[in-house]
Motif scaffolding. Structure first.
Motif, PDB file in Angstrom:
ATOM      1  N   TRP A 181      42.580  19.010  47.620  1.00 56.29           N
ATOM      2  CA  TRP A 181      41.561  19.987  46.539  1.00 56.29           C
ATOM      3  C   TRP A 181      40.772  21.841  47.815  1.00 56.29           C
ATOM      4  N   ALA A 182      40.422  20.740  48.950  1.00 54.21           N
ATOM      5  CA  ALA A 182      40.217  21.759  49.874  1.00 54.21           C
ATOM      6  C   ALA A 182      41.016  23.437  49.856  1.00 54.21           C
ATOM      7  N   ALA A 183      42.236  22.510  50.098  1.00 57.37           N
ATOM      8  CA  ALA A 183      43.094  23.218  50.703  1.00 57.37           C
ATOM      9  C   ALA A 183      43.715  23.980  49.282  1.00 57.37           C
ATOM     10  N   GLY A 184      43.018  24.449  48.294  1.00 61.87           N
ATOM     11  CA  GLY A 184      43.266  25.593  46.819  1.00 61.87           C
ATOM     12  C   GLY A 184      41.913  26.033  47.004  1.00 61.87           C
ATOM     13  N   SER A 185      41.718  26.568  48.035  1.00 68.46           N
ATOM     14  CA  SER A 185      40.406  28.093  48.079  1.00 68.46           C
ATOM     15  C   SER A 185      40.720  29.226  48.185  1.00 68.46           C
ATOM     16  N   ALA A 186      41.531  29.585  48.145  1.00 67.89           N
ATOM     17  CA  ALA A 186      42.161  30.899  47.608  1.00 67.89           C
ATOM     18  C   ALA A 186      42.162  31.421  46.039  1.00 67.89           C
ATOM     19  N   VAL A 187      41.243  31.717  46.048  1.00 67.11           N
ATOM     20  CA  VAL A 187      40.532  30.876  44.287  1.00 67.11           C
ATOM     21  C   VAL A 187      40.089  32.819  43.873  1.00 67.11           C
ATOM     22  N   PRO A 188      40.407  34.063  43.257  1.00 65.34           N
ATOM     23  CA  PRO A 188      39.855  34.777  43.015  1.00 65.34           C
ATOM     24  C   PRO A 188      38.588  35.163  41.905  1.00 65.34           C
ATOM     25  N   ASN A 189      37.245  35.617  42.474  1.00 61.81           N
ATOM     26  CA  ASN A 189      36.672  35.238  41.627  1.00 61.81           C
ATOM     27  C   ASN A 189      37.210  36.338  40.073  1.00 61.81           C
ATOM     28  N   LEU A 190      37.456  35.788  38.776  1.00 64.71           N
ATOM     29  CA  LEU A 190      38.174  36.600  37.683  1.00 64.71           C
ATOM     30  C   LEU A 190      36.758  36.930  37.032  1.00 64.71           C
ATOM     31  N   GLY A 191      35.653  35.766  36.988  1.00 63.63           N
ATOM     32  CA  GLY A 191      34.369  36.803  35.813  1.00 63.63           C
ATOM     33  C   GLY A 191      33.739  38.227  37.313  1.00 63.63           C
ATOM     34  N   GLY A 192      34.036  38.121  38.594  1.00 61.53           N
ATOM     35  CA  GLY A 192      33.172  39.096  39.203  1.00 61.53           C
ATOM     36  C   GLY A 192      34.095  40.456  38.808  1.00 61.53           C
ATOM     37  N   MET A 193      35.241  39.562  38.630  1.00 66.55           N
ATOM     38  CA  MET A 193      36.399  41.237  38.989  1.00 66.55           C
ATOM     39  C   MET A 193      36.244  41.836  36.962  1.00 66.55           C
ATOM     40  N   ALA A 194      36.340  41.323  36.644  1.00 67.52           N
ATOM     41  CA  ALA A 194      35.765  41.355  35.510  1.00 67.52           C
ATOM     42  C   ALA A 194      34.549  42.017  35.174  1.00 67.52           C
ATOM     43  N   ARG A 195      33.432  41.460  35.998  1.00 67.58           N
ATOM     44  CA  ARG A 195      32.007  42.501  35.467  1.00 67.58           C
ATOM     45  C   ARG A 195      32.505  43.594  36.563  1.00 67.58           C
ATOM     46  N   ALA A 196      32.813  44.092  37.609  1.00 70.12           N
ATOM     47  CA  ALA A 196      33.329  45.015  38.097  1.00 70.12           C
ATOM     48  C   ALA A 196      34.154  46.340  37.555  1.00 70.12           C
ATOM     49  N   ARG A 197      35.272  45.689  36.593  1.00 70.19           N
ATOM     50  CA  ARG A 197      35.510  47.132  35.893  1.00 70.19           C
ATOM     51  C   ARG A 197      35.096  46.740  34.503  1.00 70.19           C
ATOM     52  N   TRP A 198      33.406  46.231  34.452  1.00 76.21           N
ATOM     53  CA  TRP A 198      32.909  47.274  33.073  1.00 76.21           C
ATOM     54  C   TRP A 198      31.804  48.339  34.345  1.00 76.21           C
ATOM     55  N   ALA A 199      32.170  47.729  35.543  1.00 76.80           N
ATOM     56  CA  ALA A 199      30.733  48.504  36.279  1.00 76.80           C
ATOM     57  C   ALA A 199      31.411  49.792  36.690  1.00 76.80           C
ATOM     58  N   HIS A 200      32.678  50.117  36.770  1.00 80.53           N
ATOM     59  CA  HIS A 200      33.307  51.309  36.930  1.00 80.53           C
ATOM     60  C   HIS A 200      33.531  51.630  36.368  1.00 80.53           C
ATOM     61  N   LEU A 201      34.301  51.465  34.333  1.00 83.31           N
ATOM     62  CA  LEU A 201      33.987  51.871  33.323  1.00 83.31           C
ATOM     63  C   LEU A 201      32.557  52.548  32.633  1.00 83.31           C
ATOM     64  N   LEU A 202      31.900  51.890  33.341  1.00 88.12           N
ATOM     65  CA  LEU A 202      30.129  52.349  32.408  1.00 88.12           C
ATOM     66  C   LEU A 202      29.536  52.433  33.788  1.00 88.12           C
ATOM     67  N   ARG A 203      30.171  53.700  34.189  1.00 95.65           N
ATOM     68  CA  ARG A 203      28.537  53.554  35.966  1.00 95.65           C
ATOM     69  C   ARG A 203      27.838  55.067  34.925  1.00 95.65           C
ATOM     70  N   ASP A 204      28.232  55.311  34.485  1.00 99.48           N
ATOM     71  CA  ASP A 204      27.486  55.952  33.523  1.00 99.48           C
ATOM     72  C   ASP A 204      26.499  56.072  32.187  1.00 99.48           C
ATOM     73  N   ALA A 205      26.634  54.545  32.317  1.00 96.50           N
ATOM     74  CA  ALA A 205      25.677  54.238  30.963  1.00 96.50           C
ATOM     75  C   ALA A 205      25.609  52.843  31.558  1.00 96.50           C
ATOM     76  N   PRO A 206      24.015  53.233  32.060  1.00 94.90           N
ATOM     77  CA  PRO A 206      23.263  51.777  32.798  1.00 94.90           C
ATOM     78  C   PRO A 206      23.169  50.571  31.608  1.00 94.90           C
ATOM     79  N   GLU A 207      22.733  51.337  30.424  1.00 96.84           N
ATOM     80  CA  GLU A 207      22.083  49.901  29.062  1.00 96.84           C
ATOM     81  C   GLU A 207      23.047  49.522  28.554  1.00 96.84           C
ATOM     82  N   ASP A 208      25.012  50.514  28.387  1.00 92.80           N
ATOM     83  CA  ASP A 208      25.599  49.629  28.979  1.00 92.80           C
ATOM     84  C   ASP A 208      26.178  47.903  29.536  1.00 92.80           C
ATOM     85  N   ARG A 209      25.329  48.828  30.868  1.00 90.23           N
ATOM     86  CA  ARG A 209      25.860  47.760  31.802  1.00 90.23           C
ATOM     87  C   ARG A 209      25.318  46.326  31.991  1.00 90.23           C
ATOM     88  N   HIS A 210      24.292  46.715  31.055  1.00 94.23           N
ATOM     89  CA  HIS A 210      23.511  45.766  31.119  1.00 94.23           C
ATOM     90  C   HIS A 210      23.980  44.404  29.580  1.00 94.23           C
TER      91      HIS A 210
END
Length: 419
Positions: free
Chosen positions: A111-140
């Motif tokens: 179970w410890a060997a399975g440590s290469a887990v991508p942060n899918l939630g963070g990646m989705a939030r990063a996509r939104w932050a990129h797409l909405l970089r000029d719209a702070p209210e939409d980022r919220h």
């Protein structure tokens, strides 16, 4: 309440990556309860189940920021695909070791060997932050949506995992989680047109004098420690609720009880997203942590009082409403304080804090479930929430919610080059 969220999906590609990410995160919510039930059923020990879960989460907490740094450098798709395929190997190894009666240490190792887990939630939030970089209210709004989707997964995942483990086979939950997670992550990686550009591309907004590690930003350290305590809430609440339902002879109901916690958070997250943000994000974060600490006294009172499952479920739903505003505002703070080129790593560090907390809370709750009454375990989430509040209060000046550091305004970064 859902009407404001429609405008988020008017942008091309947003529906596809959101649905794929939702599928991948569903498997993560299935894994925790499925692992506990599998080991408790095959090995007869909640303490062992909690300890193995803790070992795996600590390993993931170490590996996830490293994966996040690679994602910032090389892009989401190039890192996600090999990481997902690799993680199928230790999962299969764990199932075989449990099935064949291998020594306990092999469970920890797999179970410890399975440590290469991508942060899918963070990646989705990063996509939104990129797409909405000029719209702070939409980022919220997008952060609230992502938190609600996380909670939606944690409503459906434990129930699905519990049903599979108790009606099909103890291994069925883990098998389904592995298949669903791999498929969802690969579909997410295939959505290339919404992927933020990695930092080494010429069109990326890289800043040469930025900090080598996001942890050099004091606010991120405060947030990570607060999230670590919040993770203890999640881990202890999950395992204590499973043990409580088992003690009353209704183990299959545990998945539904855990779903009520997520349901409360999901509703609160969607409602919170429709509110116009007022005041500094740091002040909103403090209010969220304080509300979470107060509401977690409800399941403690229900557990110590020997309440039935119905009353406990109502208390868990109410307690869940305190977590979403805290998480949404915390992620918003990270997006405000860190540059795009370090966003995946910074959010992975925050999530790693949550995972270390989950592992600690699970281990403590598993031990307490075997040596004390089933309701005593609810002391741990209540105490962890109080600790989170103390940490947030102690670091409030770095969050822009207290006295301002000398020579800086509340909106200025605390480390040169972080904005």
């Amino acid at each position: 309440m859902l009407a404001p969220y429609r405008r988020l999906f008017s942008r091309p590609g947003t529906v596809a990556f959101t649905l794929a990410g939702l599928l991948a995160r569903l498997s993560m919510s299935m894994t925790g309860v499925s692992l506990v039930v599998l080991i408790a059923e095959r090995r007869g020990s909640y303490a062992l189940a909690g300890a193995v879960a803790a070992a795996g989460l600590v390993a993931v907490a170490i590996g996830m920021p490293l994966i996040g740094r690679l994602v910032d450098r090389f892009g989401q798709a190039r890192v996600t695909v090999p990481a997902v395929l690799y993680n199928l190997v230790p999962l299969c190894g764990l199932l075989l070791c449990v099935r064949l009666g291998a020594p306990d240490w092999t469970l920890y190792l797999c179970w410890a060997a399975g440590s290469a887990v991508p942060n899918l939630g963070g990646m989705a939030r990063a996509r939104w932050a990129h797409l909405l970089r000029d719209a702070p209210e939409d980022r919220h709004l997008a952060n609230s949506l992502e938190q609600a989707l996380d909670e939606l997964c944690f409503m459906a995942g434990p129930v699905l995992g519990m049903v599979l483990c108790t009606t099909v086979a103890p291994e069925a939950g883990m098998l389904a989680a592995g298949g669903v997670g791999a498929g969802g992550a690969l579909l997410f990686a295939a959505q290339r047109r919404t992927e933020p550009p990695p930092a080494d591309r010429p069109d990326a907004a890289a800043v040469a004098d930025g900090p080598r590690s996001p942890l050099r930003v004091p606010a991120l350290r405060v947030l990570t420690l607060t999230f670590l305590s919040t993770g203890m809430v999640f881990g202890a609440l999950d395992l204590t609720t499973v043990a409580y339902a088992d003690a009353l002879g209704n183990r299959p109901v545990a998945g539904g009880l855990l779903a009520l916690v997520a349901a409360g958070s999901c509703v609160a997250g969607l409602a919170f997203g429709t509110l116009r943000p007022t005041g500094p994000a740091g002040a909103r974060f403090l209010r969220g942590v304080a509300a979470m600490a107060g509401l977690l006294l409800l399941p403690l009172a229900a557990g110590l009082g020997g309440a039935g499952l119905a009353l406990l479920g109502a208390a868990l739903f109410a307690a869940g409403t305190g977590t979403a505003p805290t998480m949404v505002t915390g992620m918003t703070l990270i997006q405000e304080l860190l540059p795009q080129r370090q966003l995946n790593e910074a959010m992975a560090i925050a999530v790693s804090g949550i995972m270390i907390g989950i592992s600690t809370g699970s281990a403590l709750a598993g031990t307490l479930a075997e040596h004390a009454g089933p309701g005593a375990g609810y002391w741990i989430p209540a105490g962890a929430a109080a600790l989170a509040l103390l940490i947030a209060l102690a670091g409030r000046r770095h969050l822009g919610a207290g006295p301002r550091p000398s020579g800086r305004t509340a909106s200025e970064p605390t480390v040169s080059g972080t904005r």
